[in-house]
Design a protein around this motif. Structure first.
Motif, PDB file in Angstrom:
ATOM      1  N   ASN A  62       0.843  -1.190   0.000  1.00 33.02           N
ATOM      2  CA  ASN A  62       0.000   0.000   0.000  1.00 33.02           C
ATOM      3  C   ASN A  62       0.889   1.256   0.000  1.00 33.02           C
ATOM      4  O   ASN A  62       2.113   1.172   0.020  1.00 33.02           O
ATOM      5  CB  ASN A  62      -0.974  -0.010   1.185  1.00 33.02           C
ATOM      6  CG  ASN A  62      -0.259   0.010   2.532  1.00 33.02           C
ATOM      7  OD1 ASN A  62       0.861   0.511   2.666  1.00 33.02           O
ATOM      8  ND2 ASN A  62      -0.912  -0.527   3.564  1.00 33.02           N
ATOM      9  N   ILE A  63       0.231   2.416  -0.015  1.00 30.92           N
ATOM     10  CA  ILE A  63       0.969   3.681  -0.121  1.00 30.92           C
ATOM     11  C   ILE A  63       1.919   3.875   1.058  1.00 30.92           C
ATOM     12  O   ILE A  63       3.074   4.297   0.895  1.00 30.92           O
ATOM     13  CB  ILE A  63      -0.013   4.872  -0.218  1.00 30.92           C
ATOM     14  CG1 ILE A  63      -0.694   4.882  -1.576  1.00 30.92           C
ATOM     15  CG2 ILE A  63       0.712   6.198   0.024  1.00 30.92           C
ATOM     16  CD1 ILE A  63       0.241   5.143  -2.742  1.00 30.92           C
ATOM     17  N   GLN A  64       1.458   3.560   2.277  1.00 26.36           N
ATOM     18  CA  GLN A  64       2.308   3.741   3.451  1.00 26.36           C
ATOM     19  C   GLN A  64       3.552   2.854   3.387  1.00 26.36           C
ATOM     20  O   GLN A  64       4.654   3.288   3.755  1.00 26.36           O
ATOM     21  CB  GLN A  64       1.520   3.451   4.734  1.00 26.36           C
ATOM     22  CG  GLN A  64       0.618   4.588   5.180  1.00 26.36           C
ATOM     23  CD  GLN A  64      -0.786   4.457   4.608  1.00 26.36           C
ATOM     24  OE1 GLN A  64      -1.010   3.681   3.675  1.00 26.36           O
ATOM     25  NE2 GLN A  64      -1.724   5.226   5.150  1.00 26.36           N
ATOM     26  N   ASN A 122      -2.208   8.794   4.843  1.00 32.24           N
ATOM     27  CA  ASN A 122      -2.305   8.978   3.398  1.00 32.24           C
ATOM     28  C   ASN A 122      -3.476   9.902   3.070  1.00 32.24           C
ATOM     29  O   ASN A 122      -4.637   9.499   3.129  1.00 32.24           O
ATOM     30  CB  ASN A 122      -2.483   7.621   2.707  1.00 32.24           C
ATOM     31  CG  ASN A 122      -2.595   7.756   1.195  1.00 32.24           C
ATOM     32  OD1 ASN A 122      -2.135   8.733   0.621  1.00 32.24           O
ATOM     33  ND2 ASN A 122      -3.214   6.776   0.553  1.00 32.24           N
ATOM     34  N   ILE A 123      -3.182  11.137   2.712  1.00 33.84           N
ATOM     35  CA  ILE A 123      -4.203  12.119   2.386  1.00 33.84           C
ATOM     36  C   ILE A 123      -4.555  12.004   0.901  1.00 33.84           C
ATOM     37  O   ILE A 123      -3.677  12.033   0.041  1.00 33.84           O
ATOM     38  CB  ILE A 123      -3.722  13.545   2.702  1.00 33.84           C
ATOM     39  CG1 ILE A 123      -3.428  13.682   4.204  1.00 33.84           C
ATOM     40  CG2 ILE A 123      -4.749  14.581   2.254  1.00 33.84           C
ATOM     41  CD1 ILE A 123      -4.623  13.432   5.095  1.00 33.84           C
ATOM     42  N   VAL A 124      -5.840  11.880   0.629  1.00 37.66           N
ATOM     43  CA  VAL A 124      -6.280  11.694  -0.760  1.00 37.66           C
ATOM     44  C   VAL A 124      -7.093  12.868  -1.291  1.00 37.66           C
ATOM     45  O   VAL A 124      -7.318  12.969  -2.506  1.00 37.66           O
ATOM     46  CB  VAL A 124      -7.108  10.392  -0.903  1.00 37.66           C
ATOM     47  CG1 VAL A 124      -6.251   9.181  -0.569  1.00 37.66           C
ATOM     48  CG2 VAL A 124      -8.356  10.416  -0.019  1.00 37.66           C
ATOM     49  N   LYS A 125      -7.528  13.762  -0.390  1.00 38.03           N
ATOM     50  CA  LYS A 125      -8.379  14.863  -0.839  1.00 38.03           C
ATOM     51  C   LYS A 125      -8.295  16.011   0.158  1.00 38.03           C
ATOM     52  O   LYS A 125      -8.094  15.808   1.351  1.00 38.03           O
ATOM     53  CB  LYS A 125      -9.832  14.385  -0.962  1.00 38.03           C
ATOM     54  CG  LYS A 125     -10.827  15.442  -1.423  1.00 38.03           C
ATOM     55  CD  LYS A 125     -12.250  14.886  -1.433  1.00 38.03           C
ATOM     56  CE  LYS A 125     -13.256  15.968  -1.780  1.00 38.03           C
ATOM     57  NZ  LYS A 125     -14.659  15.458  -1.736  1.00 38.03           N
ATOM     58  N   ASP A 174      -8.434  11.210   4.457  1.00 36.39           N
ATOM     59  CA  ASP A 174      -7.471  10.137   4.205  1.00 36.39           C
ATOM     60  C   ASP A 174      -8.123   8.989   3.449  1.00 36.39           C
ATOM     61  O   ASP A 174      -9.322   9.021   3.122  1.00 36.39           O
ATOM     62  CB  ASP A 174      -6.800   9.671   5.504  1.00 36.39           C
ATOM     63  CG  ASP A 174      -7.741   8.901   6.432  1.00 36.39           C
ATOM     64  OD1 ASP A 174      -8.854   8.545   6.014  1.00 36.39           O
ATOM     65  OD2 ASP A 174      -7.334   8.640   7.589  1.00 36.39           O
ATOM     66  N   ASP A 175      -7.326   7.948   3.156  1.00 34.37           N
ATOM     67  CA  ASP A 175      -7.809   6.846   2.328  1.00 34.37           C
ATOM     68  C   ASP A 175      -8.774   5.928   3.078  1.00 34.37           C
ATOM     69  O   ASP A 175      -9.329   4.994   2.483  1.00 34.37           O
ATOM     70  CB  ASP A 175      -6.648   6.047   1.753  1.00 34.37           C
ATOM     71  CG  ASP A 175      -5.667   5.569   2.814  1.00 34.37           C
ATOM     72  OD1 ASP A 175      -5.892   5.855   4.010  1.00 34.37           O
ATOM     73  OD2 ASP A 175      -4.680   4.918   2.453  1.00 34.37           O
ATOM     74  N   ASN A 176      -8.981   6.191   4.371  1.00 35.88           N
ATOM     75  CA  ASN A 176      -9.958   5.425   5.137  1.00 35.88           C
ATOM     76  C   ASN A 176     -11.253   6.206   5.371  1.00 35.88           C
ATOM     77  O   ASN A 176     -12.123   5.773   6.128  1.00 35.88           O
ATOM     78  CB  ASN A 176      -9.369   5.005   6.489  1.00 35.88           C
ATOM     79  CG  ASN A 176      -8.250   3.994   6.332  1.00 35.88           C
ATOM     80  OD1 ASN A 176      -8.388   3.035   5.567  1.00 35.88           O
ATOM     81  ND2 ASN A 176      -7.148   4.202   7.044  1.00 35.88           N
ATOM     82  N   GLY A 177     -11.339   7.373   4.752  1.00 37.33           N
ATOM     83  CA  GLY A 177     -12.540   8.182   4.895  1.00 37.33           C
ATOM     84  C   GLY A 177     -12.549   9.098   6.099  1.00 37.33           C
ATOM     85  O   GLY A 177     -13.537   9.790   6.346  1.00 37.33           O
ATOM     86  N   LYS A 237     -11.587  12.432   8.289  1.00 42.15           N
ATOM     87  CA  LYS A 237     -11.276  13.812   7.931  1.00 42.15           C
ATOM     88  C   LYS A 237     -10.597  14.522   9.095  1.00 42.15           C
ATOM     89  O   LYS A 237     -10.827  14.191  10.261  1.00 42.15           O
ATOM     90  CB  LYS A 237     -12.531  14.568   7.493  1.00 42.15           C
ATOM     91  CG  LYS A 237     -13.562  14.869   8.561  1.00 42.15           C
ATOM     92  CD  LYS A 237     -14.704  15.697   7.958  1.00 42.15           C
ATOM     93  CE  LYS A 237     -15.724  16.107   9.019  1.00 42.15           C
ATOM     94  NZ  LYS A 237     -16.812  16.917   8.439  1.00 42.15           N
TER      95      LYS A 237
END
Length: 421
Positions: free
Chosen positions: A2-4, A26-29, A37-40, A42
């Protein structure tokens, strides 16, 4: 992987103890004051991502202007060529900067903006065949990570490994009503014993030192004394610029204006890297000569990048709106109210406010410093509550994007109260 996991294998992060570092989030937005993050999950970006974001993440207006510029001209060499975004940005910055500023020199970040200022100062005197090389700077100063920036900063954990490679400077404590006359006597004495080139300072707030704040009147006296002794003054407004202190620039609190001003961080609204060094006309004229060796031989591949300039112009558009200054005033008022509420808490050594910045100095068994072990405890507590507050040792602070709401501020404040129980 994964990204991490890939991050751990391939990436080296800044200001991070790599051996003990936790897996990064992991920040996606980004949207407004929030990261996702990628787990939803905020997170409120309560420190504006290292103080750069003014108007919120993915601001629709700035994003549109940057997108338009990318389709017109993404980059151009800036030697022998020019372009409208750079010229317009220089003109508009000078409309907001003190009236003694006349030229804009572009670079890439805060450290290079300072490096340019130091080189301008030293070469100004060199071009006149005057041997002035010593700088005066404040104790606890931080002016970036390039060698010039480290040299005029405090000697501490940030630059211990390079101490033997840094040039000497004269350090003085922050001025106050008790020591101002003594400081003026010291500078006056040094002026007769040494060839002092310049005085560099973070006006009103020392950011990396722990949001240390001091009085504008005392700084005014030191600047005036420097001018009387032909010492060039440099204001490092990398952090304090663009409304952070409650005025457009921290120089706006001063009667006596710096000769050179360094800008970055909020310059592009947090969108793209860019640094600016502005200077007074007499500095610029010190490089005008038929002797080509007096040229200012400094530049960067991405100097005055048009895309970054377009982001900065869009950010200025928003800064010039009344609504932005209403928000800045609201943030300061809320900070002051919260300061009154918690400043008597025994777990706090000090609470200080200037403009949109509020800082809390935590009482610990260790002395106050950047590596204080309280840092991780503070960071973990607030991350679990969806708040990004990256401490400076045992000092934590709120320095938010200007679009933050009272409700979001109150959530941060209530989390701080919970932490202090």
């Amino acid at each position: 992987m994964n990204i991490q996991e890939k991050d751990k294998q391939f990436v080296w992060h800044p200001f991070t103890h790599q051996l003990m570092a936790k897996s990064p989030i992991n920040i996606v937005k980004g949207d407004g004051v929030y990261f996702f993050d990628d787990n939803g999950n905020k997170f409120i970006d309560a420190i504006s991502s290292w103080w750069v974001n003014l108007h919120g993440h993915c601001n629709s207006y700035i994003s549109k202007k940057v997108s338009e510029q990318l389709l017109q001209l993404e980059h151009s060499i800036f030697s022998d060529f020019t372009h409208e975004p750079a010229v317009t940005l220089a003109e508009r910055l000078l409309q907001h900067l003190p009236k003694n500023q006349s030229k804009i020199f572009y670079s890439d970040n805060g450290s290079t903006a300072v490096e340019v200022a130091l080189k301008m100062t030293l070469q100004y005197w060199h071009n006149q065949k005057i041997n002035k090389t010593l700088f005066i700077t404040f104790e606890n100063a931080y002016h970036g990570d390039t060698f010039g920036g480290m040299s005029v900063g405090a000697r501490n954990v940030f630059n211990n490994a390079f101490e033997n490679s840094l040039f000497n400077v004269a350090h003085i404590p922050l001025p106050n009503k008790e020591n101002i006359n003594e400081l003026k006597e010291v500078i006056q004495l040094w002026s007769t014993q040494h060839e002092i080139a310049g005085f560099i300072f973070e006006p009103l707030i020392q950011g990396a030192a722990g949001m240390l704040m001091y009085d504008a009147d005392c700084l005014d006296e030191l600047i005036l004394l420097c001018k009387e002794n032909k010492i060039i003054t440099i204001a490092d407004e990398v952090m304090t610029g663009f409304g952070r202190t409650g005025k457009f620039f921290a120089n706006d609190y001063l009667k006596n204006k710096a000769d050179i001003i360094c800008l970055s961080k909020g310059l592009t609204g947090g969108y793209m890297p860019m640094g600016v060094t502005s200077c007074s006309q007499f500095i610029y004229e010190g490089f005008l000569s038929e002797d080509k060796t007096k040229t200012f031989f400094h530049g960067h591949s991405y100097t005055a990048n048009p895309t970054a300039c377009s982001a900065a112009l869009a950010s200025l558009d928003l800064l010039e709106k009344n609504e932005t200054w209403t928000q800045i005033k609201m943030i300061e008022e809320q900070h002051l109210l919260f300061k009154l509420k918690v400043e008597s808490n025994s777990k706090l050594k000090d609470v200080r406010v200037r403009g949109t910045i509020i800082a809390f100095e935590l009482n610990t068994d260790e002395h106050t410093h950047y590596l204080n072990n309280a840092s991780q405890t503070i960071s973990d507590f607030f991350l679990k509550r969806g708040i990004l507050l990256r401490p400076l040792g045992n000092i934590f602070y709120i320095l938010p994007p200007y679009v933050i709401t009272k409700q979001e501020l109150n959530y941060i404040y209530s989390s701080i109260e919970e932490f202090l129980k």
